[in-house]
Design an enzyme around this catalytic site. Sequence first.
Site, short mmCIF file in Angstrom:
data_model
loop_
_atom_site.label_atom_id
_atom_site.label_comp_id
_atom_site.label_asym_id
_atom_site.label_seq_id
_atom_site.Cartn_x
_atom_site.Cartn_y
_atom_site.Cartn_z
N HIS A 103 3.62 -9.60 0.96
CA HIS A 103 3.33 -8.70 2.06
C HIS A 103 4.62 -8.17 2.70
CE1 HIS A 103 1.51 -7.74 6.16
NE2 HIS A 103 0.67 -7.15 5.35
N ARG A 162 -5.95 -5.97 -0.28
CA ARG A 162 -7.42 -5.80 -0.18
C ARG A 162 -7.83 -4.34 -0.09
NH1 ARG A 162 -9.25 -9.51 4.03
NH2 ARG A 162 -9.23 -11.08 2.38
N HIS A 209 0.76 -1.44 15.22
CA HIS A 209 1.00 -2.22 14.01
C HIS A 209 2.37 -2.89 14.00
CE1 HIS A 209 1.13 -2.75 9.48
NE2 HIS A 209 -0.11 -3.13 9.76
N ARG A 227 0.87 -1.18 0.00
CA ARG A 227 0.00 0.00 0.00
C ARG A 227 0.91 1.23 0.00
NH1 ARG A 227 -4.87 -2.48 1.47
NH2 ARG A 227 -4.72 -4.05 3.10
N ARG A 254 -2.78 -6.99 19.24
CA ARG A 254 -3.76 -5.91 19.08
C ARG A 254 -5.17 -6.44 18.82
NH1 ARG A 254 -3.17 -3.36 13.76
NH2 ARG A 254 -5.06 -4.46 13.18
N TYR A 274 -0.08 4.82 12.22
CA TYR A 274 0.21 3.46 12.68
C TYR A 274 1.57 3.44 13.35
CZ TYR A 274 -3.39 1.81 9.32
OH TYR A 274 -4.54 1.60 8.62
#
Length: 707
Positions: A456, A426, A613, A396, A585, A489
């Site tokens: 990822h 996503r 995160h 992202r 989390r 984050y």
Amino acid sequence: MENTELDTLNEPDAPEAIDLDNPEFYINRELSQIKFNERVLHQALDERHPLLQRLLFTCIFSSNTDEFFEIRVAELKRQIEFGQEKILSDGMSPEKVLQSISEQYHPLVERQYQILNDVILPELRKENIRFLRREEWNERQVAWIEEFFNESVMPVMSPIGLDPSHPFPRLVNKTLNFIVELDGKDAFGRETGLAILPAPRSLPRVVRLPDELCENGGDNLVFLSSIIHDHAADLFPGMTIDGCYQFRITRNADLEIDENEEDLANALRSELLSRRYGDAVRLEVATNCPDELVEVLLKRFNLEEDDLYRVDGPVNLSRLMQTLSLVKRPDLNYENFTPSLPKTLKQSVKNNIFDEIRKADRILHHPFESFTPVVNLLMAAARDPNVIAIKQTLYRTGENSDIVKALCEAARNGKEVTAVIELRARFDEEDNINLASLLQEAGALVTYGVVGHKTHAKMMLILRRENQQLRRYAHLGTGNYHSGTAKLYTDYGYLTSNDEITYDAHRIFQQLTGMGKIQKTKKLLHAPFTLHKGLMELINQEVKNAEQGLPARIIVKCNGLTEPKVIKALYRASQAGVKIQLIIRSMCSLRPGIPGVSENITVRSVIGRFLEHTRIFYFENNGQPKLYGASADWMERNLINRVETCFPIEPTKLKKRIIEELNWYLEDNCQSWELTNEGVYVLNTPGEDQEEISAQTNLLANLALSS
């Protein structure tokens, strides 16, 4: 869990007799996710957060809930429909999970609207921020709203009367709609009784009234739904409206891509449109909607009563996030802060950033420390004549990304730029398709990772010619290359020129873009090949140390823990006496505090101003700690089905610093929740004589600069 069963686990020889596959030892991941969403909603009641941020938390709860239904509930329904039910380690069937979701989520949604209507909106009104109901509009406001409707709303609305030639329209996922009861005949003599009004997606859901129209000053806001309600009759001239009611449909938004397609990007483009019109999974309607109309909608969308959520307010609460941009009240927001820059990197634009990284590895803890050095490193590489190649993974990036601009500049400057873009990130799929095109136009080599495995990993690798030799520089992170989320984050970024680590990164890039056998690495663990096995070995080493009476301890901070084999390994470690502290989390399938199984395990979740995160893993290792950062959570998808990296942080100074920061999270008694063996999260609060400790507050005080 029956107490009598737990009591039997206290017998001296119990560890050898205990079946760690017992479903009672595992918490269902979907139900655990609901508990996380509940903790988020609780923030709206926490007066330590500024008022507008408390409103934001109610919106975040809605956004989280939308995604939960779009993905998790949709998947459970799909399993049932196609007879592909999966019984996981918790032993629950999809039917049972769906039933439990309904039982838990209906009261939660009701509570959300109670908090909004009875707490947040009244407190905003005290601060002269009003969401005006129709009966509160004064004459001048009524006139302005009528003009706004006629000029901005009516021209883009398409009322649809339901009759044989106008069947029920295909409504887009998560859009605001109205079902309207009509009386009378139209110009063609039709008498249908019902119509559908889709609200234009292009219009804001909250409208700010001009200040000069407001007698009491302050901020006066009106819901778009109120405006449409008030003027619905204008859309059906000559007809009588007997009722107009909001509703919203949530659909399956999980894309099903044939990864054997020759062109993955084109296959994905064709699937993106279907996301808007997937199977319905949830219906939200206004509380005043008559039962007979609700039945019409349920039947139309093939939904059951359990899928129905009646709401006392706007059906699309996540769109209330717009309020923060409409209302300029810094006193009702968090105090601004400036992320700090480590002293050695402050002058990295003027000085040679490569020299600074070569001197010593660097750690950046976002958002408390700036993301700028990462951007500066890439910009320097794009312009440095000695840099010959740049390789980067992109999951992202966000709009107008400086990272992307730097990669494009590097490609135009003749550098060999390779970008591994994950098209299937996503809800960012369309953005990533456009990103791929942009980089290709600039001359970069773009690949889409590996079929069947999302990429990822968060890696940047720079090859630079120095003294007739090639030297590698790397950035490895726990979060995305996204300047926006780097402000919201918490994530770690690791800058290094370590020969073994950068060589490993190079080999992983080769594996991602080329073909061949598993690339052996010296320092990095990487999924789907060595990360799961490596973590199991690290856990088992702590078990061996504990059995020999040596120091043994594990600290894990990540976003989710659901992988059954890892959980069983942690249970065995607990039985051996290893002290295990988990900071998870969101979803956690491990059940702590079970006698004879997980007595030595604690689980806590920290929810605060920033979204936690970071993925950090600590192993005591007999007094010689091993510390890792990673892009992966301890979930099946990360450890088995994705390309992930896990990198050691070896410099003593950096390890000491990160361990200190981990301890703040373990000591937090303001924004942390403790998980009990019943699956309940209990908010930690300071004792009567205890000092308040907030990990995020400490990090702000120690790393960031106040404005």
